[in-house]
Design an enzyme around this catalytic site. Structure first.
Site, PDB file in Angstrom:
ATOM      1  N   ASP A   1      10.358   0.489  -7.814  1.00  0.00           N
ATOM      2  CA  ASP A   1      10.967  -0.681  -7.271  1.00  0.00           C
ATOM      3  C   ASP A   1      10.742  -1.724  -8.145  1.00  0.00           C
ATOM      4  OD1 ASP A   1      11.412   1.026  -5.001  1.00  0.00           O
ATOM      5  OD2 ASP A   1       9.288   0.587  -4.402  1.00  0.00           O
ATOM      6  N   GLU A   2      10.670  -1.699  -9.371  1.00  0.00           N
ATOM      7  CA  GLU A   2      10.549  -2.973 -10.324  1.00  0.00           C
ATOM      8  C   GLU A   2      11.710  -3.708 -10.420  1.00  0.00           C
ATOM      9  OE1 GLU A   2      10.248   0.357 -11.328  1.00  0.00           O
ATOM     10  OE2 GLU A   2       8.073   0.691 -11.853  1.00  0.00           O
TER      11      GLU A   2
ATOM     12  N   ASN B   1      14.791  10.029  -3.080  1.00  0.00           N
ATOM     13  CA  ASN B   1      13.624   9.190  -2.582  1.00  0.00           C
ATOM     14  C   ASN B   1      13.660   7.863  -3.410  1.00  0.00           C
ATOM     15  OD1 ASN B   1      13.866  10.622  -5.452  1.00  0.00           O
ATOM     16  ND2 ASN B   1      11.262  10.956  -5.490  1.00  0.00           N
TER      17      ASN B   1
ATOM     18  N   HIS C   1      17.701   1.887  -4.895  1.00  0.00           N
ATOM     19  CA  HIS C   1      18.002   1.048  -5.828  1.00  0.00           C
ATOM     20  C   HIS C   1      18.930   0.084  -5.528  1.00  0.00           C
ATOM     21  CE1 HIS C   1      16.994   4.548  -9.382  1.00  0.00           C
ATOM     22  NE2 HIS C   1      15.849   3.888  -8.588  1.00  0.00           N
TER      23      HIS C   1
ATOM     24  N   GLN D   1      11.982   6.127  -9.850  1.00  0.00           N
ATOM     25  CA  GLN D   1      10.578   6.204  -9.787  1.00  0.00           C
ATOM     26  C   GLN D   1      10.107   5.302 -10.820  1.00  0.00           C
ATOM     27  OE1 GLN D   1      12.114   9.363  -8.811  1.00  0.00           O
ATOM     28  NE2 GLN D   1      12.325   8.533  -7.243  1.00  0.00           N
TER      29      GLN D   1
ATOM     30  N   THR E   1      12.403   4.169   2.830  1.00  0.00           N
ATOM     31  CA  THR E   1      11.841   4.195   4.189  1.00  0.00           C
ATOM     32  C   THR E   1      11.366   3.151   5.159  1.00  0.00           C
ATOM     33  OG1 THR E   1       9.694   4.064   2.833  1.00  0.00           O
ATOM     34  CG2 THR E   1      10.804   6.254   3.074  1.00  0.00           C
TER      35      THR E   1
ATOM     36  N   GLY F   1      13.885 -11.567 -15.081  1.00  0.00           N
ATOM     37  CA  GLY F   1      14.441 -11.607 -13.820  1.00  0.00           C
ATOM     38  C   GLY F   1      14.127 -12.825 -12.862  1.00  0.00           C
TER      39      GLY F   1
HETATM   40  P1  GDP Z   1      14.388  -0.152  -8.197  1.00  0.00           P
HETATM   41  O1  GDP Z   1      13.918   0.822  -7.332  1.00  0.00           O
HETATM   42  O2  GDP Z   1      13.337  -0.334  -9.206  1.00  0.00           O
HETATM   43  O3  GDP Z   1      15.943  -0.286  -8.390  1.00  0.00           O
HETATM   44  O4  GDP Z   1      14.099  -1.689  -7.269  1.00  0.00           O
HETATM   45  P2  GDP Z   1      14.515  -1.871  -5.578  1.00  0.00           P
HETATM   46  O5  GDP Z   1      15.763  -1.980  -5.688  1.00  0.00           O
HETATM   47  O6  GDP Z   1      13.758  -0.806  -4.932  1.00  0.00           O
HETATM   48  O7  GDP Z   1      13.498  -3.159  -5.602  1.00  0.00           O
HETATM   49  C1  GDP Z   1      13.685  -4.286  -6.340  1.00  0.00           C
HETATM   50  C2  GDP Z   1      14.110  -5.321  -5.142  1.00  0.00           C
HETATM   51  O8  GDP Z   1      14.116  -6.520  -5.840  1.00  0.00           O
HETATM   52  C3  GDP Z   1      15.778  -5.448  -5.006  1.00  0.00           C
HETATM   53  O9  GDP Z   1      15.651  -5.995  -3.623  1.00  0.00           O
HETATM   54  C4  GDP Z   1      16.330  -6.211  -5.667  1.00  0.00           C
HETATM   55  O10 GDP Z   1      17.538  -6.718  -5.208  1.00  0.00           O
HETATM   56  C5  GDP Z   1      15.310  -7.426  -5.924  1.00  0.00           C
HETATM   57  N1  GDP Z   1      15.238  -7.843  -7.154  1.00  0.00           N
HETATM   58  C6  GDP Z   1      15.445  -7.543  -8.483  1.00  0.00           C
HETATM   59  N2  GDP Z   1      15.335  -8.185  -9.551  1.00  0.00           N
HETATM   60  C7  GDP Z   1      15.121  -9.572  -8.771  1.00  0.00           C
HETATM   61  C8  GDP Z   1      14.581 -10.759  -9.487  1.00  0.00           C
HETATM   62  O11 GDP Z   1      14.388 -10.969 -10.432  1.00  0.00           O
HETATM   63  N3  GDP Z   1      14.051 -11.666  -8.492  1.00  0.00           N
HETATM   64  C9  GDP Z   1      14.237 -11.413  -7.190  1.00  0.00           C
HETATM   65  N4  GDP Z   1      13.695 -12.273  -6.322  1.00  0.00           N
HETATM   66  N5  GDP Z   1      14.485 -10.030  -6.630  1.00  0.00           N
HETATM   67  C10 GDP Z   1      14.714  -9.269  -7.604  1.00  0.00           C
HETATM   68  P1  IMO Z   2      12.605   3.778  -6.994  1.00  0.00           P
HETATM   69  O1  IMO Z   2      13.422   4.677  -8.031  1.00  0.00           O
HETATM   70  C1  IMO Z   2       8.680   3.592  -5.092  1.00  0.00           C
HETATM   71  C2  IMO Z   2       6.561   7.307  -4.079  1.00  0.00           C
HETATM   72  C3  IMO Z   2       6.364   7.576  -2.713  1.00  0.00           C
HETATM   73  C4  IMO Z   2       5.138   8.463  -2.845  1.00  0.00           C
HETATM   74  C5  IMO Z   2       5.272   9.410  -4.061  1.00  0.00           C
HETATM   75  C6  IMO Z   2       5.737  10.649  -3.825  1.00  0.00           C
HETATM   76  O2  IMO Z   2      13.134   2.841  -5.890  1.00  0.00           O
HETATM   77  O3  IMO Z   2      11.355   3.120  -7.787  1.00  0.00           O
HETATM   78  P2  IMO Z   2       8.169  11.569  -3.257  1.00  0.00           P
HETATM   79  O4  IMO Z   2       9.006  11.541  -2.245  1.00  0.00           O
HETATM   80  O5  IMO Z   2       8.876  11.272  -4.507  1.00  0.00           O
HETATM   81  O6  IMO Z   2       7.521  13.070  -3.343  1.00  0.00           O
HETATM   82  O7  IMO Z   2       6.864  10.593  -2.879  1.00  0.00           O
HETATM   83  O8  IMO Z   2       6.179   8.413  -4.737  1.00  0.00           O
HETATM   84  N1  IMO Z   2       8.119   7.320  -4.394  1.00  0.00           N
HETATM   85  C7  IMO Z   2       8.473   5.908  -4.684  1.00  0.00           C
HETATM   86  N2  IMO Z   2       7.874   4.722  -4.832  1.00  0.00           N
HETATM   87  N3  IMO Z   2      10.011   3.745  -5.664  1.00  0.00           N
HETATM   88  C8  IMO Z   2      10.575   4.995  -5.623  1.00  0.00           C
HETATM   89  O9  IMO Z   2      11.663   5.081  -6.132  1.00  0.00           O
HETATM   90  C9  IMO Z   2       9.831   6.092  -5.149  1.00  0.00           C
HETATM   91  N4  IMO Z   2      10.082   7.332  -5.036  1.00  0.00           N
HETATM   92  C10 IMO Z   2       9.065   7.991  -4.717  1.00  0.00           C
HETATM   93  O10 IMO Z   2       6.165   6.373  -1.767  1.00  0.00           O
HETATM   94  O11 IMO Z   2       4.133   7.623  -2.943  1.00  0.00           O
HETATM   95 MG    MG Z   3      13.341   1.147  -5.309  1.00  0.00          MG
END
Ligand code: GDP
Ligand code: IMO
Ligand code: MG
Length: 423
Positions: A13-14, A38, A41, A222, A299, A411
């Site tokens: 979730d970076e 899982n 994005h 991940q 989730t 970002g």
């Molecule tokens: P990913 O799994 O690495 O693609 O990241 P996620 O989508 O799960 O979580 C990142 C969250 O941060 C999302 O809600 C994005 O819309 C948001 N996001 C991404 N980059 C930035 C940023 O630079 N600033 C802010 N405020 N939100 C961001």
């Molecule tokens: P994105 O791509 C954050 C975590 C789960 C759990 C562990 C194992 O959005 O960054 P799994 O269902 O894969 O067997 O769970 O990994 N996990 C994530 N945490 N972002 C994800 O994906 C994740 N995908 C799995 O929370 O700790």
């Molecule tokens: Mg994510």
């Protein structure tokens, strides 16, 4: 620069998808190489927000072919839900290709995930319960059913039935409810038929694209510290998100890859259980969660917050051969009095030389911090590095000094254009 890999450097979730969406504009292919549904994005385009689980984050550009690579485990109901939702919002998924070599997820995988987590009780991993681990386990023990198997519907239905019957025995012995085998077989015959037009030899497709000098982007899901080999085992996922996994999961070779972008939040979060040295429990952590909207896309779980950890990031640079870093969500720290950055781990009064090979040690270390005075300025409109407040630039420069690679993107908001790109 034919092949770029984008990889998470923390616990997921970076903001990978936002950066991938940004980079996808100059690529012809965006391919996922591991993980499954899982992943969550998020891509924000104007006032529209999209949450993707399986469809690659390049889908929003008509010139991009999105590929689900051989290393992904594919849940068909989720895939078609996602395609239907995207298409109902005017995003065509017609160009999507799914590798014939990718493995499929079935309801018994989800049942195994649930039972295993339940049996672990307090020690549970905190998985997404999507059946990811059990699907990869079946792949490794060579009983998986692959996407290419749907090309022969009769054989496919026999395979599904055989596996369902075998799994039924194991699951009932473990105390799980019975599977409705006939219903599963009927459902998957339909799902398999719907999948057929998307099935492709994506390995040759990717190589042919490179032969035409096209630009390919490999999308990691991940992150480094959820990697089954290099992460905080057993609190990890069951695939290799690290850049090495991009080759196995796509069929491209190591020498094809020229650019490896590591995505790091300006702080850290983790979902699920496991050690987290720079974790923040209390009001400051709550503030990060509130401002950063740190709740899981898949989730809905609250993500655990913490400060940026450069011991981890430096290790991620090594493990992934990162050529650069994109530092995301800097804006979330805009109102903080002080921004802390972990630069070392102390154990029994001694500074550890690097990231330890025993994840249990991570629960026992004392993080050493550098404090940066908060910049107390809204950075969302900033597009040039020189326009960032001095203290924010200090943070970026501290990262570069400690990890040894440049921070090329920063970002400053969730939307596509809310990014400082350094050239
Ligand atoms: P990913 O799994 O690495 O693609 O990241 P996620 O989508 O799960 O979580 C990142 C969250 O941060 C999302 O809600 C994005 O819309 C948001 N996001 C991404 N980059 C930035 C940023 O630079 N600033 C802010 N405020 N939100 C961001
Ligand atoms: P994105 O791509 C954050 C975590 C789960 C759990 C562990 C194992 O959005 O960054 P799994 O269902 O894969 O067997 O769970 O990994 N996990 C994530 N945490 N972002 C994800 O994906 C994740 N995908 C799995 O929370 O700790
Ligand atoms: Mg994510």
């Amino acid at each position: 620069m034919p092949v770029t890999v984008v990889v998470g450097t923390q616990w997921g979730d970076e903001g990978k998808a936002k950066i991938i969406d940004l980079l996808a504009d100059s690529h012809q292919i965006v391919a996922r190489y591991q993980g499954g549904h899982n992943a969550g994005h998020t891509v924000v385009v104007g006032d529209q927000k999209y949450a993707l689980q399986l469809v690659p984050s390049g889908v929003f550009y008509e010139h991009v072919t999105p590929i689900i690579g051989n290393g992904v485990v594919v849940d068909l109901p989720t895939l078609f839900n996602e395609i239907d939702t995207l298409e109902s919002r005017g995003i065509s998924c017609e160009r999507l290709k799914v590798s014939s070599l990718a493995h499929l997820i079935f309801p018994w995988h989800q049942a195994h995930d649930a039972i295993s987590e339940f049996n672990l009780g307090e020690n549970k991993i905190g998985t997404t319960l999507k059946g990811i681990g059990p699907a990869y386990a079946d792949k490794a023990r060579r009983v998986g059913i692959r996407v290419g198997d749907v090309r022969d519907p009769k054989r496919f239905s026999e395979l599904v039935r055989e596996r369902a019957v075998a799994e039924q025995k194991v699951l009932t012995a473990l105390g799980s409810e019975k599977l409705d085998i006939d219903a599963i077989v009927t459902r998957f015959i339909d799902l398999g038929a719907r999948l057929l037009p998307y099935v492709a030899d994506t390995v040759n497709l990717l190589h042919n694209s490179l032969d035409r000098n096209e630009q390919v982007l490999l999308e990691g899901a991940q992150a480094t510290f959820l990697d089954v080999d290099h992460g905080t085992y057993p609190f990890v996922t069951s695939s290799n998100p690290t850049a090495g996994g991009a080759c196995a999961g796509s069929g491209l070779g190591p020498r094809d890859i020229t650019r490896i972008v590591g995505i790091a939040k300006a702080y850290t979060t983790r979902v699920g259980s496991g050690p987290f040295p720079s974790e923040l429990i209390g009001a400051l952590g709550d503030k990060i969660v509130d401002i950063g909207h740190e709740f899981g896309t898949v989730t809905g779980r609250r993500r655990r917050p913490g400060w940026l950890d450069l011991v981890m990031l430096r290790h991620a640079v090594r493990l992934n051969s990162l050529t650069e870093i994109a530092l995301t969500k800097l804006d979330v720290l805009d109102t903080f009095e002080t921004v802390r950055v972990c630069i070392g781990y102390e154990m029994n009064g001694k500074l550890l030389s690097g990231y330890p090979d025993n994840p249990e040690l991570l629960s026992a270390v004392t993080p050493q911090y550098v404090d940066i005075q908060g910049w107390k300025t809204d950075v969302r409109k900033v597009r040039k590095f020189s326009d960032l407040p001095t203290q924010a630039r200090t943070l970026v420069e501290l990262v570069e000094k400690h990890v040894g690679v440049p921070v090329t993107m920063i970002g400053v908001g969730p939307e596509r254009n809310e990014c400082v790109v350094r050239t």
